[in-house]
Scaffold this motif. Structure first.
Motif, mmCIF file in Angstrom:
data_model
loop_
_atom_site.group_PDB
_atom_site.id
_atom_site.type_symbol
_atom_site.label_atom_id
_atom_site.label_comp_id
_atom_site.label_asym_id
_atom_site.label_seq_id
_atom_site.Cartn_x
_atom_site.Cartn_y
_atom_site.Cartn_z
ATOM 1 N N ILE A 10 34.319 31.051 46.985
ATOM 2 C CA ILE A 10 35.653 31.509 47.359
ATOM 3 C C ILE A 10 35.670 33.021 47.251
ATOM 4 C CG2 ILE A 10 38.098 31.479 46.735
ATOM 5 C CD1 ILE A 10 37.661 28.627 45.698
ATOM 6 N N PHE A 11 36.167 33.679 48.303
ATOM 7 C CA PHE A 11 36.280 35.138 48.304
ATOM 8 C C PHE A 11 37.643 35.504 47.745
ATOM 9 C CE2 PHE A 11 37.190 39.179 50.616
ATOM 10 C CZ PHE A 11 36.233 39.943 49.965
ATOM 11 N N ASP A 12 37.674 36.252 46.658
ATOM 12 C CA ASP A 12 38.946 36.587 46.004
ATOM 13 C C ASP A 12 39.541 37.909 46.478
ATOM 14 O OD1 ASP A 12 37.501 38.601 44.754
ATOM 15 O OD2 ASP A 12 37.598 37.711 42.762
ATOM 16 N N GLY A 13 38.968 38.458 47.543
ATOM 17 C CA GLY A 13 39.433 39.738 48.055
ATOM 18 C C GLY A 13 38.497 40.871 47.682
ATOM 19 N N SER A 14 37.684 40.647 46.674
ATOM 20 C CA SER A 14 36.711 41.656 46.235
ATOM 21 C C SER A 14 35.291 41.110 46.203
ATOM 22 C CB SER A 14 37.065 42.174 44.839
ATOM 23 O OG SER A 14 38.321 42.786 44.835
ATOM 24 N N VAL A 15 35.128 39.931 45.624
ATOM 25 C CA VAL A 15 33.790 39.356 45.473
ATOM 26 C C VAL A 15 33.811 37.873 45.812
ATOM 27 C CG1 VAL A 15 33.065 40.990 43.678
ATOM 28 C CG2 VAL A 15 34.148 38.840 43.029
ATOM 29 N N LEU A 16 32.634 37.345 46.109
ATOM 30 C CA LEU A 16 32.488 35.908 46.305
ATOM 31 C C LEU A 16 32.269 35.256 44.943
ATOM 32 C CD1 LEU A 16 30.135 35.873 49.397
ATOM 33 C CD2 LEU A 16 32.488 35.043 49.321
ATOM 34 N N ARG A 17 33.012 34.211 44.665
ATOM 35 C CA ARG A 17 32.875 33.460 43.408
ATOM 36 C C ARG A 17 32.306 32.085 43.745
ATOM 37 N NH1 ARG A 17 33.983 37.172 39.648
ATOM 38 N NH2 ARG A 17 35.888 38.318 40.054
ATOM 39 N N LEU A 18 31.101 31.805 43.248
ATOM 40 C CA LEU A 18 30.465 30.522 43.514
ATOM 41 C C LEU A 18 31.220 29.405 42.820
ATOM 42 C CD1 LEU A 18 26.724 31.556 43.162
ATOM 43 C CD2 LEU A 18 28.008 31.161 45.253
ATOM 44 N N ARG A 29 15.653 39.715 46.233
ATOM 45 C CA ARG A 29 16.565 39.860 47.363
ATOM 46 C C ARG A 29 16.761 38.494 48.035
ATOM 47 N NH1 ARG A 29 17.474 44.749 50.006
ATOM 48 N NH2 ARG A 29 18.582 44.467 51.962
ATOM 49 N N TYR A 30 18.023 38.152 48.347
ATOM 50 C CA TYR A 30 18.362 36.885 48.994
ATOM 51 C C TYR A 30 19.163 37.161 50.258
ATOM 52 C CZ TYR A 30 16.909 34.685 44.664
ATOM 53 O OH TYR A 30 16.165 34.277 43.588
ATOM 54 N N LEU A 31 18.962 36.355 51.268
ATOM 55 C CA LEU A 31 19.720 36.440 52.505
ATOM 56 C C LEU A 31 20.867 35.443 52.408
ATOM 57 C CD1 LEU A 31 20.071 37.409 55.433
ATOM 58 C CD2 LEU A 31 18.548 35.550 56.113
ATOM 59 N N ILE A 32 22.088 35.898 52.687
ATOM 60 C CA ILE A 32 23.269 35.053 52.582
ATOM 61 C C ILE A 32 23.955 35.008 53.936
ATOM 62 C CG2 ILE A 32 25.527 34.792 51.483
ATOM 63 C CD1 ILE A 32 24.353 36.348 49.096
ATOM 64 N N ALA A 33 24.217 33.812 54.435
ATOM 65 C CA ALA A 33 24.965 33.630 55.680
ATOM 66 C C ALA A 33 26.386 33.224 55.305
ATOM 67 C CB ALA A 33 24.309 32.555 56.538
ATOM 68 N N ILE A 34 27.371 33.867 55.907
ATOM 69 C CA ILE A 34 28.770 33.569 55.627
ATOM 70 C C ILE A 34 29.320 32.716 56.769
ATOM 71 C CG2 ILE A 34 31.057 34.522 55.191
ATOM 72 C CD1 ILE A 34 28.995 35.233 53.037
ATOM 73 N N ILE A 35 29.750 31.492 56.460
ATOM 74 C CA ILE A 35 30.316 30.579 57.446
ATOM 75 C C ILE A 35 31.627 30.061 56.871
ATOM 76 C CG2 ILE A 35 29.975 28.438 58.734
ATOM 77 C CD1 ILE A 35 26.929 28.897 58.279
ATOM 78 N N ALA A 36 32.727 30.344 57.553
ATOM 79 C CA ALA A 36 34.039 29.893 57.072
ATOM 80 C C ALA A 36 34.116 28.376 57.140
ATOM 81 C CB ALA A 36 35.154 30.512 57.907
ATOM 82 N N GLU A 37 34.631 27.788 56.101
ATOM 83 C CA GLU A 37 34.812 26.341 56.041
ATOM 84 C C GLU A 37 36.271 26.056 56.341
ATOM 85 O OE1 GLU A 37 33.059 23.058 53.144
ATOM 86 O OE2 GLU A 37 34.528 24.333 52.167
ATOM 87 N N ASP A 38 36.562 25.778 57.634
ATOM 88 C CA ASP A 38 37.942 25.596 58.063
ATOM 89 C C ASP A 38 38.571 24.331 57.513
ATOM 90 O OD1 ASP A 38 37.892 27.955 59.480
ATOM 91 O OD2 ASP A 38 37.179 26.983 61.295
#
Length: 79
Positions: A10-18, A29-38
């Motif tokens: 969940i993005f809290d406006g500043s950071v992603l919280r797992l 280093r990790y590659l992260i893909a951001i996909i909205a879960e509608d």
């Protein structure tokens, strides 16, 4: 955690919280893909319920879907 595992956050406006703990190698280093879960329910029945009635179609669409999708003759005559 295995390679290519999916996580939710969940993005809290500043950071992603797992939403669950992970075990990653520090300073790597990790590659992260951001996909909205509608649709957060994940239940196919909820998805269908949300979509029901949102598409305009003929009243006999469900019984004559082959006619509308593939152009075949209608199976039931209109009386």
């Amino acid at each position: 955690m295995s390679a290519n595992e999916q996580l939710t956050a969940i993005f809290d406006g500043s950071v992603l919280r797992l939403e669950q703990p992970i075990n990653l190698e520090p300073n790597k280093r990790y590659l992260i893909a951001i996909i909205a879960e509608d649709n957060q329910s994940g239940d196919a029945w909820d998805v269908l319920e949300n979509l029901a009635g949102t598409i305009e179609a003929p009243e006999d669409w469900s019984s004559e879907h082959n006619h509308y999708l593939y152009g075949t003759n209608k199976q039931h005559s209109e009386a």
